[in-house]
Design an enzyme around this catalytic site. Structure first.
Site, short mmCIF file in Angstrom:
data_model
loop_
_atom_site.label_atom_id
_atom_site.label_comp_id
_atom_site.label_asym_id
_atom_site.label_seq_id
_atom_site.Cartn_x
_atom_site.Cartn_y
_atom_site.Cartn_z
N LEU A 1 4.83 -6.35 1.27
CA LEU A 1 4.84 -4.92 1.59
C LEU A 1 5.72 -4.64 2.81
O LEU A 1 5.63 -3.57 3.40
CB LEU A 1 3.42 -4.40 1.83
CG LEU A 1 2.49 -4.43 0.60
CD1 LEU A 1 1.12 -3.89 0.96
CD2 LEU A 1 3.10 -3.63 -0.55
N TYR B 1 -2.16 -18.85 14.55
CA TYR B 1 -2.61 -17.47 14.41
C TYR B 1 -3.83 -17.27 15.33
O TYR B 1 -4.92 -17.79 15.06
CB TYR B 1 -3.03 -17.14 12.99
CG TYR B 1 -1.92 -17.12 11.97
CD1 TYR B 1 -0.58 -17.11 12.33
CD2 TYR B 1 -2.21 -17.10 10.61
CE1 TYR B 1 0.41 -17.09 11.38
CE2 TYR B 1 -1.21 -17.07 9.65
CZ TYR B 1 0.10 -17.06 10.04
OH TYR B 1 1.09 -17.03 9.09
N ARG C 1 5.63 -5.70 5.88
CA ARG C 1 4.83 -5.43 7.08
C ARG C 1 4.20 -4.05 7.08
O ARG C 1 3.87 -3.52 8.12
CB ARG C 1 5.69 -5.57 8.34
CG ARG C 1 6.60 -6.76 8.37
CD ARG C 1 5.86 -8.06 8.46
NE ARG C 1 6.76 -9.19 8.64
CZ ARG C 1 6.37 -10.45 8.82
NH1 ARG C 1 5.09 -10.74 8.84
NH2 ARG C 1 7.25 -11.41 8.97
N GLY C 2 4.05 -3.46 5.90
CA GLY C 2 3.43 -2.15 5.80
C GLY C 2 4.39 -1.04 5.43
O GLY C 2 3.97 0.04 5.02
N SER D 1 3.87 0.08 1.91
CA SER D 1 2.46 0.29 1.54
C SER D 1 2.18 1.69 1.05
O SER D 1 1.19 1.93 0.35
CB SER D 1 1.55 0.00 2.75
OG SER D 1 1.77 0.97 3.77
#
Length: 331
Positions: A206, A56, A208-209, A212
């Protein structure tokens, strides 16, 4: 914060964990000071499971975590690290390497970046098809015996690989995508994990959004945001997935919670052996996500959610086809 145990052999951890990927990579720019403040807020709220990967930001995430844990009681944090992904100076993806000598090298660099003498849970990010899983787990077992790592985890592997790995050494948990839009593990992988006493740390809760409640069809993504290439965020796929999110949002509003909280609570409600990882990058989003820990879902709630977003309802694959080829869990 309640606690759960990562399988029969793993450590006790907070019922929700914090995933650090977005603080360093793949979701566009992040604010480093806010990232550290978010990790601190998570620790203060009782979150103990902190998940990262050595790739990362090409080591940035581990250095960030080292800064965040400085001055904190290290024994109160359970640090989970993925390894094996190969990347170039430009961030390109070059494959995976889980040869025993490579595993030891990756670990040595991670320990130095983290400023630690051990890692709590260490796992290959993906299955390296060139190295038998028995050899990979054997090398990790040596590192357990040497005290460099405490537990062995896996990521995105299928049921057969889980069984082969567990025959060599106890596996604490399988890290794998699991959400209302990604329920592929329910058919074979989750039953196998439970048969073997392996916990699940669920990422992408979620989606990846998408789940959300904050995503807009007009949102512009930066060049470094991989969602710009994700099928579920494209055209008609995005429209359909946001329709599903809207249906979930109506149920959330009726229950007096946010869409994100309901989506996270649903994952947590699938079993005490599952620990959702939330990828909050700011204290505001973290506070919302942690509110899911207080959401209790009745049988009627679960039935309503399942009717709003039934298994297989997602439009588009969870990764592009080239990335899916690297997932043992999808074979």
């Amino acid at each position: 914060m309640h606690t759960r145990t990562l399988g029969r052999s793993g450590p006790a951890v907070s019922a929700l964990g914090l995933g650090l990927m977005g603080m360093s990579d793949l979701y566009g720019p992040a604010d480093e000071a806010e990232s550290v403040a978010t990790i601190h807020a998570a620790l203060d709220a009782g979150v103990t499971l902190l998940d990262t990967g050595d790739f990362y930001g090409m080591g940035h995430s581990e250095l960030l975590l080292r800064d965040a844990l400085r001055g904190r009681a290290r024994e109160r944090a359970v640090v989970s690290v993925k390894f094996g992904a190969l990347r170039g100076p430009d961030g390109s993806w070059l494959g995976y390497d889980s040869r025993p000598e490579a595993i030891k090298t990756f670990l040595a660099y991670s320990l130095r970046r983290l400023g630690a003498d051990h890692i709590d849970v260490y796992r290959p990010a993906r299955l390296d098809p060139a190295v038998p899983i028995e050899d990979q787990i054997g090398a990790l077992a040596e590192l357990v015996r040497a005290g460099h790592i405490r537990h062995i985890g896996l990521s995105e592997v299928g049921a057969d690989t889980l069984r082969r790995a567990a025959a060599v050494h106890p596996i604490s948990d399988l890290q794998i995508e699991y959400s209302l839009l990604s329920r592929g593990i329910e058919a074979e992988i989750l039953p196998a994990a439970r048969e073997l006493g392996i916990g699940v740390t669920a990422y992408g809760v979620l989606s990846r959004g998408l789940l959300s409640g904050h995503w807009s069809p007009s949102r512009e993504l930066t060049a470094g945001d991989f969602r710009g290439h994700s099928p579920r965020f494209q055209g008609e796929h995005l429209e359909r997935n946001l329709e599903l999110t809207d249906a979930l949002g109506k149920l959330a509003a009726a229950k007096g919670v946010t869409t994100a909280q309901l989506a996270i609570a649903w994952v947590a409600a699938q079993g005490e052996d599952i620990v959702p990882l939330v990828g909050a990058r700011t204290r505001v989003r973290l506070a919302e996500s942690l509110g899911a820990a207080d959401v209790e879902l009745t049988a009627a709630d679960l039935a309503d959610i399942d009717a709003a977003i039934p298994a297989g309802a997602a439009s588009g694959g969870r990764y592009a086809a080239a990335q899916l080829d690297h997932l043992d869990s999808e074979r």
